[in-house]
Scaffold this motif. Structure first.
Motif, mmCIF file in Angstrom:
data_model
loop_
_atom_site.group_PDB
_atom_site.id
_atom_site.type_symbol
_atom_site.label_atom_id
_atom_site.label_comp_id
_atom_site.label_asym_id
_atom_site.label_seq_id
_atom_site.Cartn_x
_atom_site.Cartn_y
_atom_site.Cartn_z
ATOM 1 N N VAL A 38 0.874 -1.174 0.000
ATOM 2 C CA VAL A 38 0.000 0.000 0.000
ATOM 3 C C VAL A 38 0.909 1.221 0.000
ATOM 4 O O VAL A 38 1.842 1.295 0.798
ATOM 5 N N GLY A 39 0.652 2.165 -0.918
ATOM 6 C CA GLY A 39 1.549 3.319 -1.030
ATOM 7 C C GLY A 39 0.817 4.642 -0.938
ATOM 8 O O GLY A 39 -0.132 4.895 -1.685
ATOM 9 N N ASP A 40 1.223 5.468 0.024
ATOM 10 C CA ASP A 40 0.726 6.854 0.153
ATOM 11 C C ASP A 40 -0.785 6.959 0.037
ATOM 12 O O ASP A 40 -1.310 7.815 -0.682
ATOM 13 N N LEU A 41 -1.480 6.115 0.758
ATOM 14 C CA LEU A 41 -2.938 6.058 0.599
ATOM 15 C C LEU A 41 -3.659 7.051 1.510
ATOM 16 O O LEU A 41 -3.459 7.076 2.720
ATOM 17 N N ASP A 42 -4.509 7.861 0.884
ATOM 18 C CA ASP A 42 -5.465 8.691 1.619
ATOM 19 C C ASP A 42 -6.835 8.057 1.438
ATOM 20 O O ASP A 42 -7.246 7.789 0.300
ATOM 21 N N LEU A 43 -7.507 7.812 2.531
ATOM 22 C CA LEU A 43 -8.835 7.195 2.442
ATOM 23 C C LEU A 43 -9.644 7.632 3.647
ATOM 24 O O LEU A 43 -9.096 7.733 4.744
#
Ligand code: ATP
Length: 287
Positions: A38-43
């Motif tokens: 998972v990379g640089d995830l905004d959620l």
């Protein structure tokens, strides 16, 4: 689709204003050695929202669930529930804070009855001391009776069939019924947010429709926010307020179901070449 919508779906969606998000992942990365799962995830998930995470096999969906529920610790980034960090908490502590989940492969105690499985889900709610439990004081008996009543009440969310079969070993239930028991067990922890990992996997069409119905009811009747992983696109499209699409651990799109369905990056990465859009090849560069 208007220009504005296309812009929104391909970029970062409208961020919730401060305090509005129930769950928020900011810049979350999880690396396993050299592999960025998972990379640089905004959620984010707002209270009462149904959000789906979709993406091809290996896109990082389950890893996102494992990060939220404390099975993995992010390599980088922040995860908050109601504005408070939950990074570093173990799965039990995350459950107590209000995030419950179900699993891709149902995880129930097959040597226990339907009712016992739901009672296990209430362990975070029980207050009895070890000594009290040993000597079965009146208070403990009262608490046990209340827990039993509540477990039956949770089973009745799915109609009478599970209540009628409460003393059956779960191994004797159909796959779809076991999924319901797993949800009842998750509800026993009184969550604010429910993470459902492929809630319709292994179900036929009728069972899938029924599952869609109760996922909606979880929000409507219990006021839950729901984050789900779902491979059946018809289900995702029909059920979600918002869809987040992952590919190789990165978010490639986010938006309303109709927006995501038409998004070229999504078509290229997830829906496959058979999908309708003509200019797919240049979109492959997003990978
Ligand atoms: N514990 C781990 N150790 C090493 N690599 C892992 C681990 N967990 C996941 N991965 C890798 O991270 C990537 C993302 O996996 P993940 O299971 O999150 O994907 P997914 O989108 O849930 O896939 P699927 O739809 O097949 O369930 C994959 O390449 C996987 O092999």
């Amino acid at each position: 689709m208007s220009e504005m919508q296309a812009e929104r779906v391909e970029g970062t969606p409208s961020e919730p204003v401060t305090g509005e998000a129930l769950l928020a992942l900011k810049n979350v990365t999880k690396a396993f050695g050299g592999l960025t799962a998972v990379g640089d995830l905004d959620l984010f998930v707002r209270p009462g929202e149904i959000v789906s995470v979709i993406g091809p096999n290996g896109a990082g969906k389950t890893t996102v669930f494992n990060l939220i529920t404390g099975i993995y610790r992010p390599t980088k980034g922040e995860i908050t529930l109601d504005g408070t960090s939950i990074v570093g908490l173990n799965p039990d502590q995350v459950l107590v804070r209000g995030i419950a989940r179900t699993f891709q492969n149902i995880r129930l105690f097959n040597n226990m009855t339907v009712l016992e499985n739901v009672l296990v889900g209430q362990h975070t709610q029980l207050k009895a001391s070890v000594l009290g439990s040993l000597f079965r004081t009146p208070r403990v008996r009262q608490e046990e009776e209340a827990a039993r009543e509540r477990a039956i009440d949770l089973l009745s969310f799915f109609g009478s069939s599970l209540v009628d079969r409460q003393d059956e070993y779960v191994i004797n239930l159909s796959y779809a019924e076991r999924r319901r028991v797993e949800i009842a067990r998750a509800l026993a922890a009184k969550p604010k947010l429910l993470l459902l990992d492929e809630p319709t996997a292994g179900m036929n069409e009728a069972e899938t429709l029924e599952a869609v119905g109760y996922v909606r009811r979880l929000r409507e009747e219990l006021g839950l926010a729901i984050l789900l992983i779902e491979h059946k696109l018809a289900v995702t499209m029909g059920i979600s307020d918002r869809i987040v699409v992952l590919d190789y651990g990165r978010k490639i799109a986010e938006g309303l179901p109709e927006e995501v369905r038409r998004n070229k990056k999504v078509i290229a990465a997830y829906l496959g070449q058979s999908a309708e859009e003509p200019e797919q090849t240049e979109e492959h560069e997003v990978k």
